[in-house]
Design a protein around this motif. Sequence first.
Motif, PDB file in Angstrom:
ATOM      1  N   LEU A 109      59.792 -47.077 -35.701  1.00 18.81           N
ATOM      2  CA  LEU A 109      61.188 -46.721 -36.081  1.00 18.81           C
ATOM      3  C   LEU A 109      61.559 -45.188 -36.416  1.00 18.81           C
ATOM      4  CD1 LEU A 109      60.743 -48.995 -39.398  1.00 18.81           C
ATOM      5  CD2 LEU A 109      61.894 -49.509 -36.552  1.00 18.81           C
ATOM      6  N   SER A 110      62.610 -44.414 -35.972  1.00 21.54           N
ATOM      7  CA  SER A 110      62.902 -43.439 -35.367  1.00 21.54           C
ATOM      8  C   SER A 110      64.693 -43.559 -36.202  1.00 21.54           C
ATOM      9  CB  SER A 110      62.244 -42.683 -34.766  1.00 21.54           C
ATOM     10  OG  SER A 110      63.019 -40.807 -34.957  1.00 21.54           O
ATOM     11  N   PHE A 124      53.314 -49.733 -39.773  1.00 19.10           N
ATOM     12  CA  PHE A 124      53.954 -49.157 -38.987  1.00 19.10           C
ATOM     13  C   PHE A 124      53.182 -48.258 -37.666  1.00 19.10           C
ATOM     14  CE2 PHE A 124      56.119 -49.480 -43.018  1.00 19.10           C
ATOM     15  CZ  PHE A 124      57.535 -50.062 -42.242  1.00 19.10           C
ATOM     16  N   THR A 127      56.383 -43.604 -36.673  1.00 19.55           N
ATOM     17  CA  THR A 127      57.388 -43.417 -37.158  1.00 19.55           C
ATOM     18  C   THR A 127      58.211 -42.598 -37.814  1.00 19.55           C
ATOM     19  OG1 THR A 127      56.957 -46.051 -37.964  1.00 19.55           O
ATOM     20  CG2 THR A 127      58.852 -44.723 -39.934  1.00 19.55           C
ATOM     21  N   ILE A 147      53.152 -41.885 -39.925  1.00 20.52           N
ATOM     22  CA  ILE A 147      54.369 -41.915 -40.356  1.00 20.52           C
ATOM     23  C   ILE A 147      54.830 -40.439 -40.601  1.00 20.52           C
ATOM     24  CG2 ILE A 147      55.460 -42.759 -42.501  1.00 20.52           C
ATOM     25  CD1 ILE A 147      53.809 -44.753 -42.591  1.00 20.52           C
TER      26      ILE A 147
END
Length: 222
Positions: A109-110, A124, A127, A147
Amino acid sequence: CDPRPAKEHQLSGADPQPLPAQGRYALIAHAFQNNQLALGGSQFRKFVTDTVGVALLASNVAGPLTLTATTGDVTESGAVNVAETTTITATAGNINLNNSNNSFGDLVLSGANVTVKENGPTNFGATTATGNFTVTSTGAITDSGLIKVTGTTSVTSNGNSINLDGTGAGDDFTGNLILLKGTDVTIKDKVLDTNLLAVTATGALTVTSTLGSITHTSGNIN
């Protein structure tokens, strides 16, 4: 994955509508009704929009999902279930996947503020959250990539462990670490200083800061 070239599906004002369940599709859209999108069935899904955010309806994807919104937020109004890796980028917006019945493969995710709820284990990959990072899961919460969070990190694993260590090298939690709730909680941070707020670990608590000090400025550590 299907080795054939992806077909292009151009969304229009008549959408949202499920795409055909067979084959691979590269979804390209510029504007569609209420910014809503329903996905289901095929082995590969890619959605790109450069003018609007994306509001996912209840969706089931049998393979991986790659979704990019270059303007606006990525949100959902129903549970999203993805069998393989879920890659979501909100270039200029937030990611808010807050349905407690979501189920994903690995999450890459970003976005600005990133919020995820999942019914099951949560892992994850790489991210980035330039704002706050909030995760709630009924299973263990882990990472297999770095992360990076600029704002506050809040992670809750209901009855399971939390292990966020950047695959051994340490993650990058620039902001405060708050509301870490799990059984065994393990955090490895490679920014200059690591600041803890409220932490609840019913098992072991292990916090490592590879480059600086560890502080606790408010909240209880239990």
